[in-house]
Design an enzyme around this catalytic site. Structure first.
Site, PDB file in Angstrom:
ATOM      1  CG  ASN A   1       4.531  -1.692   4.903  1.00 15.51           C
ATOM      2  OD1 ASN A   1       5.689  -2.033   5.145  1.00 15.51           O
ATOM      3  ND2 ASN A   1       3.537  -2.550   5.004  1.00 15.51           N
TER       4      ASN A   1
ATOM      5  CB  CYS B   1      -0.986  -0.012   1.158  1.00 13.25           C
ATOM      6  SG  CYS B   1      -0.228   0.073   2.791  1.00 13.25           S
TER       7      CYS B   1
ATOM      8  CB  CYS C   1      -3.282   2.052   7.049  1.00 15.63           C
ATOM      9  SG  CYS C   1      -2.856   3.571   7.936  1.00 15.63           S
ATOM     10  NE  ARG C   2      -4.454   1.619   1.857  1.00 18.66           N
ATOM     11  CZ  ARG C   2      -4.300   2.275   0.722  1.00 18.66           C
ATOM     12  NH1 ARG C   2      -5.227   2.142  -0.225  1.00 18.66           N
ATOM     13  NH2 ARG C   2      -3.253   3.036   0.511  1.00 18.66           N
TER      14      ARG C   2
ATOM     15  CG  ASP D   1      -4.892   5.837   2.577  1.00 18.34           C
ATOM     16  OD1 ASP D   1      -4.826   5.412   3.742  1.00 18.34           O
ATOM     17  OD2 ASP D   1      -4.111   6.668   2.089  1.00 18.34           O
TER      18      ASP D   1
END
Ligand code: 4NP
Length: 161
Positions: free
Chosen positions: A15, A12, A17-18, A127
Site C-alpha cells: 500500500n 497491493c 506503491c501501486r 510491483d
C-alpha cells in the site's frame, strides 16, 4: 433522495506503491466525469510493514506529475473491508490469492484483478518497489488510467453486476 455510494478498494502488497496510484487515479477518473460524490474509494495493503506511512516518494512524484491529488497513508486490509466494499481490486495474481484466502465466507465484495479492465490486455500491474528508477511507477499510472476507464465503461454498460 440519496442513493448509496459505490465503494471501491484498491489492494497491493505494501500500500505504498501501486494501490495508492490506482486509488488516486480512480478517484480522479470519477471526479472528472462528475461522479466523485457517488463513490467511496480507498486503498490498503496485504502486509503490515508500512502501516501509517505515506506512499513511496516515486509514487507521490508520479501522481504529482500527472495532477493526481493524494494524501492517504497505508493501512492493512481488514475482514470488515470484504463486506463494506462492493469492489476490491488486486494488482497481481499473488494479491488475488491473498484476497481470496482472507475473504470471509459469503462476503459481498467482488474480488477483481484491476488489469482485467485494461483494453490493451496488460493484466498484471507489476510491483515497482525494488526498481532502481521511477519507470515502473509511470507504467503503473498509465495502466491505472486505462483500467479505471475500462472498468467504469463496463460498469456503465451493465457488464459488471
Ligand atoms: P506495493 O509495493 O505492493 O506496490 O506497495 C511494495 C512495497 C513494499 C513492499 C513490497 C511491495 N515491502 O516488501 O516492503
Amino acid at each position: 433522495m440519496s442513493t448509496a455510494k459505490r465503494k471501491a478498494l484498491f489492494i497491493c502488497l505494501g500500500n505504498i506503491c501501486r494501490s495508492p496510484i490506482a486509488e488516486g487515479v480512480f478517484q480522479k477518473a470519477v471526479n472528472d466525469i462528475g461522479d466523485g460524490d457517488k463513490w467511496e474509494v480507498d486503498s490498503a495493503a496485504i502486509g503490515s510493514w508500512h502501516v501509517g506511512n505515506p506512499p513511496d516518494w516515486r509514487a507521490l512524484d508520479t501522481m504529482k506529475k500527472h495532477d493526481v491529488p493524494y494524501n492517504n497513508c497505508a493501512r492493512q486490509v481488514t475482514s470488515e473491508d470484504f463486506n463494506h466494499y462492493d469492489f476490491i481490486f488486486g494488482m497481481d495474481e499473488a494479491n488475488m490469492r491473498d484476497l481470496s484466502k482472507r475473504a470471509p465466507k459469503g462476503s459481498k465484495a467482488k474480488l477483481l484483478l484491476f488489469g482485467d479492465f485494461d483494453p490493451q490486455g496488460d493484466r498484471i500491474i507489476r510491483d515497482p518497489y525494488y526498481d532502481s528508477d521511477s519507470s515502473g511507477f509511470e507504467k503503473c499510472y498509465q495502466q491505472s488510467v486505462r483500467c479505471s476507464k475500462g472498468f467504469l465503461e463496463q460498469l456503465e454498460k451493465g457488464a459488471i453486476k
